[in-house]
Scaffold this motif. Structure first.
Motif, PDB file in Angstrom:
ATOM      1  N   UNK A   1       0.834  -1.315   0.031  1.00 49.28           N
ATOM      2  CA  UNK A   1       0.062   0.134  -0.064  1.00 49.28           C
ATOM      3  C   UNK A   1       0.960   1.311  -0.045  1.00 49.28           C
ATOM      4  N   UNK A   2       2.003   1.008   0.987  1.00 51.01           N
ATOM      5  CA  UNK A   2       2.824   2.311   0.888  1.00 51.01           C
ATOM      6  C   UNK A   2       3.381   2.649  -0.802  1.00 51.01           C
ATOM      7  N   UNK A   3       3.665   1.767  -1.556  1.00 49.70           N
ATOM      8  CA  UNK A   3       4.187   1.969  -2.740  1.00 49.70           C
ATOM      9  C   UNK A   3       3.311   2.500  -3.512  1.00 49.70           C
ATOM     10  N   UNK A   4       1.956   2.164  -3.598  1.00 47.58           N
ATOM     11  CA  UNK A   4       0.753   2.868  -4.210  1.00 47.58           C
ATOM     12  C   UNK A   4       0.532   4.004  -3.922  1.00 47.58           C
ATOM     13  N   UNK A   5       0.753   4.234  -2.727  1.00 45.43           N
ATOM     14  CA  UNK A   5       0.407   5.770  -2.172  1.00 45.43           C
ATOM     15  C   UNK A   5       1.522   6.618  -2.546  1.00 45.43           C
ATOM     16  N   UNK A   6       2.812   6.290  -2.593  1.00 44.38           N
ATOM     17  CA  UNK A   6       3.949   7.032  -3.064  1.00 44.38           C
ATOM     18  C   UNK A   6       3.783   7.127  -4.355  1.00 44.38           C
ATOM     19  N   UNK A   7       3.867   6.144  -5.211  1.00 43.17           N
ATOM     20  CA  UNK A   7       4.001   6.269  -6.612  1.00 43.17           C
ATOM     21  C   UNK A   7       2.888   6.899  -7.441  1.00 43.17           C
ATOM     22  N   UNK A   9      -0.356   7.799  -5.904  1.00 40.00           N
ATOM     23  CA  UNK A   9      -1.130   8.913  -5.416  1.00 40.00           C
ATOM     24  C   UNK A   9      -0.558  10.185  -5.009  1.00 40.00           C
ATOM     25  N   UNK A  10       0.940  10.115  -4.950  1.00 34.65           N
ATOM     26  CA  UNK A  10       1.833  11.055  -4.925  1.00 34.65           C
ATOM     27  C   UNK A  10       1.945  11.586  -3.429  1.00 34.65           C
ATOM     28  N   UNK A  11       1.501  10.577  -2.564  1.00 33.74           N
ATOM     29  CA  UNK A  11       1.913  11.168  -1.145  1.00 33.74           C
ATOM     30  C   UNK A  11       3.066  10.756  -0.611  1.00 33.74           C
ATOM     31  N   UNK A  12       3.840  11.988   0.083  1.00 29.51           N
ATOM     32  CA  UNK A  12       5.192  11.795   0.409  1.00 29.51           C
ATOM     33  C   UNK A  12       5.384  11.225   1.751  1.00 29.51           C
ATOM     34  N   UNK A  13       5.262   9.896   1.717  1.00 30.53           N
ATOM     35  CA  UNK A  13       5.445   8.993   2.754  1.00 30.53           C
ATOM     36  C   UNK A  13       6.585   8.179   3.027  1.00 30.53           C
ATOM     37  N   UNK A  14       7.066   7.964   3.932  1.00 32.93           N
ATOM     38  CA  UNK A  14       8.433   7.264   4.194  1.00 32.93           C
ATOM     39  C   UNK A  14       7.875   5.897   4.529  1.00 32.93           C
TER      40      UNK A  14
END
Length: 101
Positions: A1-7, A9-14
Motif C-alpha cells: 500500500x505504501x508503494x501505491x500511495x507514494x508512486x 497517489x503522490x503522497x510523500x510518505x516514508x
C-alpha cells in the motif's frame, strides 16, 4: 500500500519497511561421512583415540562438548551438556558400543 500511495497517489510518505534490516541467512552445514571415511579416520588413530572418535561420530558432539564432559554429567547412556557452542544446554544419548551399555 505504501508503494501505491507514494508512486500513484503522490503522497510523500516514508516507507517503514525500508528501515527494517534483513536477517542474515543461517550458515548451517549438512556434511555426512562418505562410505569408508569412518574407517579411514579410525585407521589414523591410536587405540585410545579411537573410542573418542567413535563417540564423536555416533553422537555428533563437537570437540569442545566432548572435552567438557564430566563424569557427574553422565548417567547411563545419557550425557548432559550444560554449555554448548550455541549457548544452550542439552542432553545426548549415546549408543551402545562393543557390547557395553
Amino acid at each position: 500500500m505504501f508503494t501505491i500511495a507514494i508512486k500513484e497517489w503522490g503522497f510523500p510518505l516514508p516507507n517503514p519497511v525500508t528501515m527494517i534490516r534483513k536477517l542474515k541467512a543461517a550458515r548451517s552445514r549438512d556434511r555426512r561421512l562418505a562410505v569408508g571415511d569412518e574407517q579411514k579416520i579410525l585407521d589414523g588413530c591410536n587405540p585410545e583415540m579411537q573410542a573418542f572418535v567413535i563417540l564423536a561420530i555416533e553422537t555428533a558432539m563437537r570437540r569442545g562438548e566432548l572435552h567438557g564432559l564430566k563424569r557427574s554429567g553422565i548417567k547411563g547412556r545419557l550425557a548432559y551438556l550444560p554449555d554448548t557452542k550455541n549457548g544452550t544446554c542439552h542432553a545426548v544419548i549415546y549408543p551402545c558400543a562393543g557390547g557395553y551399555c
